[in-house]
Design a protein around this motif. Structure first.
Motif, PDB file in Angstrom:
ATOM      1  N   GLU A  62       0.844  -1.192   0.000  1.00 34.89           N
ATOM      2  CA  GLU A  62       0.000   0.000   0.000  1.00 34.89           C
ATOM      3  C   GLU A  62       0.881   1.244   0.000  1.00 34.89           C
ATOM      4  OE1 GLU A  62      -3.369   2.156   2.827  1.00 34.89           O
ATOM      5  OE2 GLU A  62      -2.361   0.360   3.536  1.00 34.89           O
ATOM      6  N   LEU A  63       0.492   2.240  -0.766  1.00 34.30           N
ATOM      7  CA  LEU A  63       1.169   3.528  -0.745  1.00 34.30           C
ATOM      8  C   LEU A  63       0.331   4.480   0.080  1.00 34.30           C
ATOM      9  CD1 LEU A  63       3.458   5.381  -1.760  1.00 34.30           C
ATOM     10  CD2 LEU A  63       1.943   6.008  -3.651  1.00 34.30           C
ATOM     11  N   ILE A  64       0.918   4.999   1.142  1.00 32.45           N
ATOM     12  CA  ILE A  64       0.243   5.968   2.001  1.00 32.45           C
ATOM     13  C   ILE A  64       0.930   7.309   1.765  1.00 32.45           C
ATOM     14  CG2 ILE A  64      -0.297   6.608   4.383  1.00 32.45           C
ATOM     15  CD1 ILE A  64       0.163   3.551   5.036  1.00 32.45           C
ATOM     16  N   THR A  65       0.161   8.287   1.297  1.00 32.66           N
ATOM     17  CA  THR A  65       0.758   9.600   1.055  1.00 32.66           C
ATOM     18  C   THR A  65       0.273  10.596   2.093  1.00 32.66           C
ATOM     19  OG1 THR A  65      -0.989  10.162  -0.527  1.00 32.66           O
ATOM     20  CG2 THR A  65       1.039   9.259  -1.434  1.00 32.66           C
ATOM     21  N   GLU A  66       1.203  11.407   2.548  1.00 33.09           N
ATOM     22  CA  GLU A  66       0.888  12.493   3.473  1.00 33.09           C
ATOM     23  C   GLU A  66       1.152  13.805   2.751  1.00 33.09           C
ATOM     24  OE1 GLU A  66       2.900  12.210   7.211  1.00 33.09           O
ATOM     25  OE2 GLU A  66       2.115  10.202   7.594  1.00 33.09           O
ATOM     26  N   ALA A  67       0.092  14.581   2.576  1.00 30.60           N
ATOM     27  CA  ALA A  67       0.205  15.859   1.878  1.00 30.60           C
ATOM     28  C   ALA A  67       0.824  16.912   2.788  1.00 30.60           C
ATOM     29  CB  ALA A  67      -1.173  16.315   1.417  1.00 30.60           C
ATOM     30  N   VAL A  68       1.725  17.707   2.219  1.00 31.05           N
ATOM     31  CA  VAL A  68       2.344  18.811   2.944  1.00 31.05           C
ATOM     32  C   VAL A  68       1.928  20.102   2.236  1.00 31.05           C
ATOM     33  CG1 VAL A  68       4.502  19.879   3.687  1.00 31.05           C
ATOM     34  CG2 VAL A  68       4.317  17.389   3.579  1.00 31.05           C
ATOM     35  N   PRO A  69       1.149  20.952   2.904  1.00 31.69           N
ATOM     36  CA  PRO A  69       0.721  22.189   2.267  1.00 31.69           C
ATOM     37  C   PRO A  69       1.904  23.132   2.028  1.00 31.69           C
ATOM     38  CG  PRO A  69      -0.240  21.977   4.477  1.00 31.69           C
ATOM     39  CD  PRO A  69       0.610  20.777   4.238  1.00 31.69           C
ATOM     40  N   GLY A  70       1.799  23.883   0.949  1.00 30.20           N
ATOM     41  CA  GLY A  70       2.828  24.877   0.657  1.00 30.20           C
ATOM     42  C   GLY A  70       2.712  26.068   1.603  1.00 30.20           C
ATOM     43  N   TRP A  81       2.254  32.440   5.253  1.00 33.61           N
ATOM     44  CA  TRP A  81       0.937  32.112   4.738  1.00 33.61           C
ATOM     45  C   TRP A  81       0.979  30.810   3.933  1.00 33.61           C
ATOM     46  CZ3 TRP A  81       4.274  35.499   2.545  1.00 33.61           C
ATOM     47  CH2 TRP A  81       4.518  35.393   1.178  1.00 33.61           C
ATOM     48  N   ALA A  82      -0.226  30.223   3.782  1.00 36.47           N
ATOM     49  CA  ALA A  82      -0.385  29.047   2.921  1.00 36.47           C
ATOM     50  C   ALA A  82      -0.448  29.551   1.489  1.00 36.47           C
ATOM     51  CB  ALA A  82      -1.655  28.293   3.284  1.00 36.47           C
ATOM     52  N   VAL A  83       0.403  29.029   0.622  1.00 37.82           N
ATOM     53  CA  VAL A  83       0.479  29.546  -0.740  1.00 37.82           C
ATOM     54  C   VAL A  83      -0.630  29.022  -1.646  1.00 37.82           C
ATOM     55  CG1 VAL A  83       2.941  29.990  -0.628  1.00 37.82           C
ATOM     56  CG2 VAL A  83       2.144  27.826  -1.539  1.00 37.82           C
ATOM     57  N   GLY A  84      -1.171  27.827  -1.350  1.00 40.09           N
ATOM     58  CA  GLY A  84      -2.254  27.268  -2.150  1.00 40.09           C
ATOM     59  C   GLY A  84      -1.813  26.858  -3.540  1.00 40.09           C
ATOM     60  N   MET A  85      -2.801  26.462  -4.340  1.00 39.27           N
ATOM     61  CA  MET A  85      -2.551  26.080  -5.737  1.00 39.27           C
ATOM     62  C   MET A  85      -3.591  26.756  -6.603  1.00 39.27           C
ATOM     63  SD  MET A  85       0.116  24.362  -6.241  1.00 39.27           S
ATOM     64  CE  MET A  85       0.015  23.567  -7.822  1.00 39.27           C
ATOM     65  N   ARG A  88       0.367  31.301  -4.537  1.00 40.36           N
ATOM     66  CA  ARG A  88       0.358  32.762  -4.388  1.00 40.36           C
ATOM     67  C   ARG A  88       1.650  33.122  -3.651  1.00 40.36           C
ATOM     68  NH1 ARG A  88      -4.102  34.258  -0.722  1.00 40.36           N
ATOM     69  NH2 ARG A  88      -2.586  33.639   0.801  1.00 40.36           N
ATOM     70  N   LEU A  89       2.589  33.713  -4.356  1.00 37.71           N
ATOM     71  CA  LEU A  89       3.900  34.001  -3.783  1.00 37.71           C
ATOM     72  C   LEU A  89       4.091  35.462  -3.425  1.00 37.71           C
ATOM     73  CD1 LEU A  89       6.046  31.660  -6.054  1.00 37.71           C
ATOM     74  CD2 LEU A  89       5.149  31.225  -3.759  1.00 37.71           C
ATOM     75  N   THR A  90       3.072  36.284  -3.628  1.00 38.85           N
ATOM     76  CA  THR A  90       3.118  37.678  -3.200  1.00 38.85           C
ATOM     77  C   THR A  90       2.549  37.745  -1.793  1.00 38.85           C
ATOM     78  OG1 THR A  90       2.806  38.418  -5.465  1.00 38.85           O
ATOM     79  CG2 THR A  90       2.355  40.025  -3.747  1.00 38.85           C
ATOM     80  N   CYS A  91       3.235  38.434  -0.896  1.00 38.82           N
ATOM     81  CA  CYS A  91       2.812  38.505   0.508  1.00 38.82           C
ATOM     82  C   CYS A  91       1.430  39.137   0.619  1.00 38.82           C
ATOM     83  CB  CYS A  91       3.830  39.314   1.308  1.00 38.82           C
ATOM     84  SG  CYS A  91       3.383  39.488   3.052  1.00 38.82           S
ATOM     85  N   THR A  97       7.292  40.877  -2.771  1.00 36.18           N
ATOM     86  CA  THR A  97       7.506  39.776  -3.718  1.00 36.18           C
ATOM     87  C   THR A  97       8.748  38.954  -3.388  1.00 36.18           C
ATOM     88  OG1 THR A  97       8.699  41.257  -5.198  1.00 36.18           O
ATOM     89  CG2 THR A  97       6.334  40.977  -5.597  1.00 36.18           C
ATOM     90  N   GLN A  98       9.422  39.284  -2.303  1.00 38.30           N
ATOM     91  CA  GLN A  98      10.597  38.510  -1.885  1.00 38.30           C
ATOM     92  C   GLN A  98      10.140  37.514  -0.827  1.00 38.30           C
ATOM     93  OE1 GLN A  98      13.547  41.312  -0.610  1.00 38.30           O
ATOM     94  NE2 GLN A  98      13.734  42.229  -2.642  1.00 38.30           N
ATOM     95  N   THR A  99      10.010  36.258  -1.257  1.00 40.69           N
ATOM     96  CA  THR A  99       9.488  35.239  -0.351  1.00 40.69           C
ATOM     97  C   THR A  99      10.416  34.044  -0.284  1.00 40.69           C
ATOM     98  OG1 THR A  99       8.216  34.225  -2.129  1.00 40.69           O
ATOM     99  CG2 THR A  99       7.078  35.868  -0.812  1.00 40.69           C
ATOM    100  N   ASP A 100      10.349  33.358   0.826  1.00 40.70           N
ATOM    101  CA  ASP A 100      11.051  32.094   1.021  1.00 40.70           C
ATOM    102  C   ASP A 100       9.997  31.003   1.137  1.00 40.70           C
ATOM    103  OD1 ASP A 100      13.653  33.189   1.172  1.00 40.70           O
ATOM    104  OD2 ASP A 100      13.379  33.664   3.295  1.00 40.70           O
ATOM    105  N   LEU A 101      10.140  29.946   0.336  1.00 40.53           N
ATOM    106  CA  LEU A 101       9.241  28.802   0.470  1.00 40.53           C
ATOM    107  C   LEU A 101       9.694  27.982   1.672  1.00 40.53           C
ATOM    108  CD1 LEU A 101       8.638  27.601  -3.185  1.00 40.53           C
ATOM    109  CD2 LEU A 101       6.982  28.583  -1.610  1.00 40.53           C
ATOM    110  N   LEU A 102       8.795  27.775   2.608  1.00 40.94           N
ATOM    111  CA  LEU A 102       9.115  27.035   3.831  1.00 40.94           C
ATOM    112  C   LEU A 102       8.747  25.560   3.723  1.00 40.94           C
ATOM    113  CD1 LEU A 102       7.729  29.625   6.402  1.00 40.94           C
ATOM    114  CD2 LEU A 102      10.086  29.381   5.579  1.00 40.94           C
TER     115      LEU A 102
END
Length: 132
Positions: A62-70, A81-85, A88-91, A97-102
């Motif tokens: 079985e493959l069990i996947t755990e989603a990690v929100p952006g 903030w949660a970037v979503g899909m 959204r990379l603008t604060c 517009t200078q962001t770090d993806l965590l």
């Protein structure tokens, strides 16, 4: 399909670890962390994983996947903030517009459950129908 190459890589890594562990007779499940921004479609990955496991030590696993929100942080005001899909990379707080993806780009094996010792693994699952 990108997901097939990911599934094949997971199978290869688990088989390599099982070989090093010795006496592994079957793999029951693999837990995988998948980031929202990793570019992986979970349903396509699950389907590809089942195909990639056929005829291997992982057959029937079985493959069990755990989603990690952006998540992102503004380098100007430190707002997170949660970037979503789509991402959204603008604060949203200051418009910066200078962001770090965590988080959200993860794609890693977290855990594997296998059986060792005992009888040799014999696949018991039916072949995958082409109608699926």
């Amino acid at each position: 399909m990108h997901e097939m190459s990911v599934a094949l890589a997971v199978v290869d890594q688990v088989e390599e670890a099982a070989t090093r562990a010795k006496d592994v007779t079957a793999v029951r499940w693999v837990r995988l962390q998948v980031g929202e921004l990793a570019g992986v479609v979970p349903d396509a990955l699950a389907f590809s994983f089942e195909l990639a496991c056929a005829g291997s030590l992982l057959e029937g696993a079985e493959l069990i996947t755990e989603a990690v929100p952006g998540r992102a942080r503004c380098t100007l005001c430190a707002h997170e903030w949660a970037v979503g899909m789509p991402p959204r990379l603008t604060c949203p707080a200051c418009g910066g517009t200078q962001t770090d993806l965590l988080a959200g780009r993860e794609l890693q094996i977290l855990d594997v459950h296998w059986e060792d010792g005992g009888p040799t693994h014999t696949p018991t699952r039916e072949p995958i129908s082409e109608e699926r």
